[in-house]
Write a protein that holds these residues in place. Structure first.
Motif, PDB file in Angstrom:
ATOM      1  N   ARG A  18       0.824  -1.213   0.000  1.00 23.32           N
ATOM      2  CA  ARG A  18       0.000   0.000   0.000  1.00 23.32           C
ATOM      3  C   ARG A  18       0.863   1.269   0.000  1.00 23.32           C
ATOM      4  O   ARG A  18       0.532   2.242  -0.660  1.00 23.32           O
ATOM      5  N   TRP A 127      -5.321  -0.530   5.712  1.00 25.85           N
ATOM      6  CA  TRP A 127      -6.647  -0.231   5.169  1.00 25.85           C
ATOM      7  C   TRP A 127      -6.835   1.297   5.076  1.00 25.85           C
ATOM      8  O   TRP A 127      -7.361   1.798   4.077  1.00 25.85           O
ATOM      9  N   ALA A 130      -5.046   2.558   2.024  1.00 25.23           N
ATOM     10  CA  ALA A 130      -5.784   2.163   0.815  1.00 25.23           C
ATOM     11  C   ALA A 130      -7.044   2.993   0.647  1.00 25.23           C
ATOM     12  O   ALA A 130      -7.355   3.471  -0.454  1.00 25.23           O
ATOM     13  N   GLY A 135      -6.899   2.835  -3.104  1.00 25.27           N
ATOM     14  CA  GLY A 135      -6.274   1.537  -3.357  1.00 25.27           C
ATOM     15  C   GLY A 135      -7.190   0.385  -2.995  1.00 25.27           C
ATOM     16  O   GLY A 135      -8.354   0.579  -2.625  1.00 25.27           O
ATOM     17  N   ASP A 136      -6.656  -0.812  -3.073  1.00 24.95           N
ATOM     18  CA  ASP A 136      -7.392  -2.028  -2.753  1.00 24.95           C
ATOM     19  C   ASP A 136      -7.589  -2.103  -1.239  1.00 24.95           C
ATOM     20  O   ASP A 136      -6.628  -2.218  -0.490  1.00 24.95           O
ATOM     21  N   GLU A 137      -8.833  -2.038  -0.798  1.00 21.59           N
ATOM     22  CA  GLU A 137      -9.153  -2.018   0.626  1.00 21.59           C
ATOM     23  C   GLU A 137      -9.352  -3.409   1.215  1.00 21.59           C
ATOM     24  O   GLU A 137      -9.585  -3.537   2.413  1.00 21.59           O
ATOM     25  N   ARG A 138      -9.251  -4.439   0.404  1.00 22.94           N
ATOM     26  CA  ARG A 138      -9.443  -5.796   0.932  1.00 22.94           C
ATOM     27  C   ARG A 138      -8.255  -6.187   1.798  1.00 22.94           C
ATOM     28  O   ARG A 138      -7.108  -6.116   1.367  1.00 22.94           O
TER      29      ARG A 138
END
Length: 188
Positions: A18, A127, A130, A135-138
Motif C-alpha cells: 500500500r 486499510w 488504501a 487503493g485495494d481495501e481488501r
C-alpha cells in the motif's frame, strides 16, 4: 519463528504494497485517522517499525527518548518505509524475539504481545492508506482473523485509553473485515 512473527511479516508485506501504491500527489490526502494525512500515518507506522529493533534488544521507550520524534520520512518516504520495515522484520525473526520482554511506555510485555499490537496497527493502517488513496481495501482474511482475536482481549483498553474511536454498528451478517474495521471505529 512463531506464528505471530509470521503474521508480523505478512502485515508488513501488505502495508508495504500500500505504501508503494501511494502516488506523489496523494501523500497529503486525509485518512480515516482524523489527525493524520497519508504521510503522517505512514510516518507513524514507520516510527513504530524503527522502535522494534532497539525495543527487542532490551532498551526501553525512556532509553530512546525523543530520538524518533517528528517526521522521519524525509524526501523519500517509500525508501525510508522499506528500510524500517526490513529492520523490524529482521528483529522479529531473531531467535526468541517473541519471548523477549519489551519495555513499552505502559509497562513490560512479551515480544509476542508487542508483535500482536504492531500487527493490528499495521493491518488497520494499511486499510486506512488504501482507503485514503483509492487503493485495494481488501484485507487478508487470515490477518483479519488474527487481529480480531487479538483485539477481542484489548479493545476495552484501547477505547478507554482514547486510542480508537467508538465501536461502530454493523449490519447483520456483516463480513469479518467490516466487523473488525467497525471495532476500530471505521466504516468499511
Amino acid at each position: 519463528m512463531t506464528a505471530i512473527t509470521d503474521h508480523f511479516r505478512h502485515a508488513v508485506d501488505d502495508m508495504t504494497a500500500r505504501v508503494h501504491g501511494v502516488r506523489d500527489d496523494q501523500w497529503h490526502r486525509p485518512t480515516p485517522c482524523a489527525d493524520w494525512d497519508v504521510r503522517e500515518l505512514v510516518n507513524h507506522v514507520t516510527v513504530e517499525n524503527l522502535w522494534v529493533p532497539p525495543l527487542l534488544a532490551g532498551l526501553s521507550v525512556a532509553d530512546l527518548g525523543d530520538v524518533l520524534a517528528g517526521d522521519v520520512l524525509g524526501a523519500d518516504p517509500v525508501a525510508v518505509w522499506d528500510t524500517a520495515a526490513h529492520k523490524a522484520v529482521d528483529a522479529f525473526a531473531a531467535p526468541s524475539a517473541a519471548a523477549r520482554t519489551v519495555h513499552l511506555s505502559f509497562g513490560d510485555v512479551p515480544g509476542a504481545e508487542y508483535a500482536g499490537e504492531l500487527v493490528a496497527d499495521m493491518v488497520i493502517h494499511s486499510w486506512d492508506v488504501a482507503h485514503a488513496t483509492g487503493g485495494d481495501e481488501r484485507l487478508d482474511p487470515e490477518l483479519v482473523d488474527v487481529v480480531s482475536a487479538w483485539f477481542a482481549g484489548n479493545e476495552e483498553a484501547y477505547r478507554s485509553g482514547g486510542l480508537i474511536g467508538p465501536h461502530l454498528p454493523t449490519r447483520p451478517g456483516a463480513d469479518r473485515q467490516t466487523r473488525l474495521l467497525a471495532a476500530f471505529g471505521r466504516r468499511g
